[in-house]
Design an enzyme around this catalytic site. Structure first.
Site, short mmCIF file in Angstrom:
data_model
loop_
_atom_site.label_atom_id
_atom_site.label_comp_id
_atom_site.label_asym_id
_atom_site.label_seq_id
_atom_site.Cartn_x
_atom_site.Cartn_y
_atom_site.Cartn_z
N ALA A 138 0.89 -1.36 0.06
CA ALA A 138 -0.16 0.05 -0.01
C ALA A 138 0.83 1.12 -0.08
O ALA A 138 1.97 1.24 0.41
CB ALA A 138 -0.70 -0.07 1.24
N GLU B 283 -0.35 -9.30 -0.35
CA GLU B 283 -1.76 -9.81 -0.09
C GLU B 283 -2.52 -9.82 -1.08
O GLU B 283 -3.49 -10.35 -1.19
CB GLU B 283 -2.34 -8.72 1.13
CG GLU B 283 -1.51 -9.13 2.45
CD GLU B 283 -1.61 -7.70 3.07
OE1 GLU B 283 -1.39 -6.64 2.95
OE2 GLU B 283 -2.32 -7.86 4.38
N GLY C 1 0.67 -5.04 0.96
CA GLY C 1 -0.67 -5.13 0.00
C GLY C 1 -0.41 -5.87 -1.42
O GLY C 1 -1.07 -6.47 -1.80
N GLU D 39 4.98 -4.84 7.18
CA GLU D 39 4.17 -3.68 7.72
C GLU D 39 4.69 -3.68 8.95
O GLU D 39 4.93 -2.61 9.65
CB GLU D 39 2.73 -4.26 7.75
CG GLU D 39 2.10 -4.15 6.44
CD GLU D 39 2.07 -5.48 5.69
OE1 GLU D 39 2.95 -6.31 6.02
OE2 GLU D 39 1.23 -5.63 4.66
N1 CAA Z 1 4.51 3.20 -0.79
C1 CAA Z 1 4.79 4.51 -1.34
N2 CAA Z 1 6.06 4.56 -2.16
C2 CAA Z 1 7.09 3.37 -2.34
C3 CAA Z 1 6.59 2.00 -1.62
C4 CAA Z 1 5.05 2.03 -0.91
N3 CAA Z 1 4.95 0.93 -0.20
N4 CAA Z 1 7.37 1.15 -2.09
C5 CAA Z 1 8.39 1.96 -2.69
N5 CAA Z 1 8.30 2.94 -2.95
C6 CAA Z 1 8.80 4.39 -3.72
C7 CAA Z 1 10.04 4.78 -2.79
O1 CAA Z 1 9.53 5.65 -1.65
C8 CAA Z 1 10.80 5.18 -3.79
O2 CAA Z 1 9.99 6.65 -4.36
P1 CAA Z 1 11.21 7.75 -4.48
O3 CAA Z 1 11.94 7.47 -5.70
O4 CAA Z 1 10.63 8.93 -4.84
O5 CAA Z 1 11.94 8.12 -3.29
C9 CAA Z 1 10.43 4.25 -4.91
O6 CAA Z 1 9.17 3.65 -4.86
C10 CAA Z 1 11.53 3.43 -5.22
O7 CAA Z 1 11.74 2.67 -3.97
P2 CAA Z 1 13.08 2.47 -3.26
O8 CAA Z 1 14.00 3.70 -3.70
O9 CAA Z 1 12.83 2.39 -1.69
O10 CAA Z 1 13.66 1.06 -3.86
P3 CAA Z 1 14.65 0.10 -3.51
O11 CAA Z 1 15.05 -0.89 -4.69
O12 CAA Z 1 15.91 0.78 -2.72
O13 CAA Z 1 13.89 -0.47 -2.16
C11 CAA Z 1 12.09 -1.94 -1.29
C12 CAA Z 1 12.64 -1.47 -2.53
C13 CAA Z 1 12.75 -2.66 -0.61
C14 CAA Z 1 10.79 -2.58 -2.14
C15 CAA Z 1 11.37 -0.62 -0.87
O14 CAA Z 1 11.03 0.45 -1.63
C16 CAA Z 1 10.55 -0.64 0.24
O15 CAA Z 1 11.04 -1.42 1.37
N6 CAA Z 1 9.35 -0.34 0.21
C17 CAA Z 1 8.16 -0.34 1.10
C18 CAA Z 1 7.61 -1.78 1.28
C19 CAA Z 1 6.62 -1.90 2.39
O16 CAA Z 1 6.66 -1.65 3.52
N7 CAA Z 1 5.30 -2.47 2.20
C20 CAA Z 1 4.31 -2.52 2.90
C21 CAA Z 1 3.56 -1.29 2.73
S1 CAA Z 1 1.98 -1.23 4.20
C22 CAA Z 1 0.92 -2.04 3.55
O17 CAA Z 1 0.99 -2.84 2.62
C23 CAA Z 1 -0.37 -2.32 4.41
C24 CAA Z 1 -1.27 -3.49 4.04
O18 CAA Z 1 -1.08 -4.15 4.37
C25 CAA Z 1 -2.43 -2.96 3.25
#
Ligand code: CAA
Length: 261
Positions: free
Chosen positions: A68, A115, A112, A135
């Site tokens: 998400a 999921e 998500g 998360e």
């Molecule tokens: N939401 C919003 N933006 C996201 C995102 C997310 N879930 N995942 C990645 N992005 C964005 C980053 O902020 C980044 O944007 P900018 O270039 O503007 O900074 C861009 O995508 C590229 O991401 P990274 O620079 O972080 O890329 P990376 O290769 O270094 O890392 C990754 C990749 C390990 C997947 C890392 O992006 C990450 O950890 N993402 C978040 C994963 C996460 O925590 N997901 C759970 C979300 S909560 C949820 O899903 C709740 C639910 O159950 C419904």
């Protein structure tokens, strides 16, 4: 006009297969409300389109979906998410789709994203895929079914470990755990997925939908109730002309021509 957040196509080949592609590459296909609304509309349309028997959902090479949209959610209050019924509204449309949904996963399927893949009926993963429920590392918990579908797929011990640590799991580990139907080389992902989708799409649609419904019932009923439901559904296929055609074609050593009725 702003870019659509999903791209939808009914494919010429294989016949009766539709492809939905998440289209937020700059944020690794992070899922937001607008994307969920577009997805809901597309799934509803495709589910009632007689020219579509199977729906494939995919992302891009780097990400199926990284969860998400954290930036969108970060400042929301409890009242906002509760009052708007966040997730329950729009995001769960996949649950009511009667046709098979196949998730073609390459790269990250996190939060998500993982999921949503689990809401699909089959997950086929590229050998580069990474699954996870991270998360916990951002101070929250899975909210799109992760705590419920993951233990059903991989068992309590693994679901607990994955959700409590938030660690990423490789495609191979996900396959060994039972989350993923098959792992294929990344460059062959779409070929393999479309071949699978084409095979399913060539069967009798009512029989296909009955398989989906009866297998899903296994997660909602006792064994005895589930077996009874399966038997009734099995009996009901004898009312289909496709059952007559399928069995007759076998006896006559030819390919069946299903009319989906
Ligand atoms: N939401 C919003 N933006 C996201 C995102 C997310 N879930 N995942 C990645 N992005 C964005 C980053 O902020 C980044 O944007 P900018 O270039 O503007 O900074 C861009 O995508 C590229 O991401 P990274 O620079 O972080 O890329 P990376 O290769 O270094 O890392 C990754 C990749 C390990 C997947 C890392 O992006 C990450 O950890 N993402 C978040 C994963 C996460 O925590 N997901 C759970 C979300 S909560 C949820 O899903 C709740 C639910 O159950 C419904």
């Amino acid at each position: 006009m702003s870019e659509p957040l999903i791209l939808v196509e009914v494919l010429a080949q294989p016949a009766k297969v539709a492809l939905i592609r998440f289209n937020r590459p700059k944020v690794l296909n992070a899922l937001n409300d607008q994307l969920a609304k577009e997805l809901e509309a597309a799934l509803t349309t495709l589910d009632s389109d007689p020219n579509v028997h199977v729906i494939v959902v995919t992302g891009n090479e780097k990400a199926f979906a990284a969860g998400a949209d954290i930036a969108a959610m970060a400042d929301w209050s409890y009242a906002t998410v509760f009052n708007q019924n966040y997730i329950s509204k729009h995001w769960e449309a996949a649950k009511s789709v009667r046709k098979p949904l196949i998730a073609a996963v390459s790269g990250y399927a996190l939060g998500g994203g993982c999921e949503f893949a689990m809401m699909c009926d089959i997950i086929i993963a590229a050998d580069t895929a990474k699954f996870g429920q991270p998360e916990i590392t951002i101070g929250t918990i899975p909210g799109m079914g992760g705590t419920q579908r993951l233990p059903r797929a991989v068992g309590k011990a693994k679901a607990m470990e994955w959700c409590l640590t938030g660690r990423m799991v490789t495609a191979q580990e996900a396959e060994a755990a039972g989350l993923v139907a098959r792992v294929v080389p990344a460059e062959k992902l779409m070929d393999e997925v479309l071949a699978t989708a084409g095979k399913i799409a060539a069967q009798s649609l009512p029989a296909v939908m009955k398989v989906k419904e009866t297998i899903n019932a296994a997660f909602e009923t006792t064994l005895d109730q589930g077996l009874k439901f399966e038997r009734r559904e099995f009996h009901s296929t004898f009312a289909l002309s496709d059952q007559k055609e399928g069995m007759r074609a076998f006896i006559e050593k030819r390919k069946p021509e299903f009319k989906n009725q």
